[in-house]
Design an enzyme around this catalytic site. Structure first.
Site, PDB file in Angstrom:
ATOM      1  N   ASP A   1      29.399  42.011  37.541  1.00  0.00           N
ATOM      2  CA  ASP A   1      30.717  42.153  36.929  1.00  0.00           C
ATOM      3  C   ASP A   1      31.367  40.794  36.733  1.00  0.00           C
ATOM      4  O   ASP A   1      30.903  39.774  37.239  1.00  0.00           O
ATOM      5  CB  ASP A   1      31.613  43.137  37.683  1.00  0.00           C
TER       6      ASP A   1
ATOM      7  N   ASN B   1      42.922  39.375  32.374  1.00  0.00           N
ATOM      8  CA  ASN B   1      43.697  40.283  31.526  1.00  0.00           C
ATOM      9  C   ASN B   1      45.191  40.020  31.655  1.00  0.00           C
ATOM     10  O   ASN B   1      45.923  39.997  30.656  1.00  0.00           O
ATOM     11  CB  ASN B   1      43.399  41.739  31.910  1.00  0.00           C
TER      12      ASN B   1
ATOM     13  N   GLU C   1      34.594  46.377  33.857  1.00  0.00           N
ATOM     14  CA  GLU C   1      34.017  45.044  33.660  1.00  0.00           C
ATOM     15  C   GLU C   1      32.686  44.905  34.378  1.00  0.00           C
ATOM     16  O   GLU C   1      32.198  43.805  34.597  1.00  0.00           O
ATOM     17  CB  GLU C   1      34.982  43.960  34.147  1.00  0.00           C
TER      18      GLU C   1
END
Length: 307
Positions: A180, A188, A223
């Protein structure tokens, strides 16, 4: 009625030239012949019968690659002649079956179901351009992640079960990786969700370029991603994934004029000598190694070979 070399009654009006074989619908809409996988590892894939002779089997060199249990490397081939498309058993180990009957040579009809090995079933079908696009869209929507265009979790889980069973029975190596993006929530929050989507798409494209066509790459979660490496031991998988990790670390992910720092943490588990008894156990091992990578500072790869 004219008698064909295959023992079937064929009306004289259906003995067509090669170009005419694509004009088989009543309204003369151009249609092309396909073999469509409806069961097995390659389910949903379409193979257009576009050349005079196409080999079917598990060798990557074949025009029609079907890598399922019990399939020979060059299991069969399809020949195109004036009568249509002829399926021929190429002295395969487990035979070729059409609509449940074993065949040596068979003049295929629209809708025929061809079984190779123990699980692979292909349907012979004529498709026009609209049908072809619809079939491809159905396959893509059922198996692909809309944002990254890699496989989705359901497809990945289904393929993992099939691949695990195959490599466990044959006592051959198969590696699984889970990875990940490090601190993705911070990325974000700091750059915005559009920038996060850009990272996911770009990173996925970078990974895909580094893989073989037979490797299965999927978005496993938000993710988190997974890769199935067929016939690959832990050392080879580690080398490939370390190269991918370094490439992502070096790549300039940009949001306007700002570079976004992107790294990944990776965990690898390898099935060899039947050391795992189920796909679930293999996934848990890869997940455990992934958490080790995070615990040791992130931006690293962990597996059984790391000492």
């Amino acid at each position: 009625m004219a008698k064909s070399e295959f023992g079937d009654d064929v009306e004289k009006t259906t003995v067509l030239g090669l170009k005419d074989l694509e004009l088989l619908s009543p309204d003369k809409t151009p249609r092309s012949a396909y073999l469509i996988c409806i069961n097995g590892r390659a389910v949903g894939k379409m193979f257009k019968l576009a050349t005079q002779r196409m080999v079917v089997g598990r060798s990557p060199a074949n025009e029609i690659l079907v890598d399922d249990e019990g399939i020979s490397r060059q299991h069969a081939f399809v020949e195109r002649n004036a009568l249509g498309f002829v399926l021929v058993d190429n002295e395969s180990t487990n035979g070729v079956f059409v609509n449940g009957q074993r065949i040596q040579r068979h003049l295929m009809q629209d809708g025929d179901k061809v079984q190779l090995g123990s699980s692979a079933i292909l349907k012979f079908s004529f498709q026009d351009e609209v049908e072809e696009r619809a079939q491809k869209q159905l396959y893509e929507s059922a198996t692909r992640d809309g944002l990254t265009n890699c496989y989705n979790k359901k497809y990945f889980a289904d393929q993992l079960k099939t691949e695990f069973s195959y490599y466990f029975r044959h006592d051959e190596p198969m590696s699984l990786c889970l990875f990940d993006i490090d601190f993705f929530k911070k990325l974000n929050d700091g750059f915005g969700h559009q920038a996060g989507d850009h990272v996911l798409k770009t990173m996925s494209a970078l990974v895909q370029k580094a893989l073989r066509t037979e490797d299965i790459f999927a978005r496993y979660g938000g993710e988190e991603f997974g890769i199935i490496f067929k016939n690959t031991d832990g050392e080879k998988a580690f080398l490939v994934l370390e190269r991918i990790r370094r490439n992502i670390e070096k790549y300039e992910f940009m949001d306007n004029d700002r570079r976004m720092p992107v790294t990944i943490s990776i965990g690898i588990s390898t099935l060899e000598k039947q050391n795992y008894t189920s796909p679930k156990a293999l996934v848990k091992a890869a997940d455990d190694y992934l958490y080790q990578a995070k615990g040791k500072g992130r931006n690293r790869t962990e597996s059984a070979i790391v000492g």
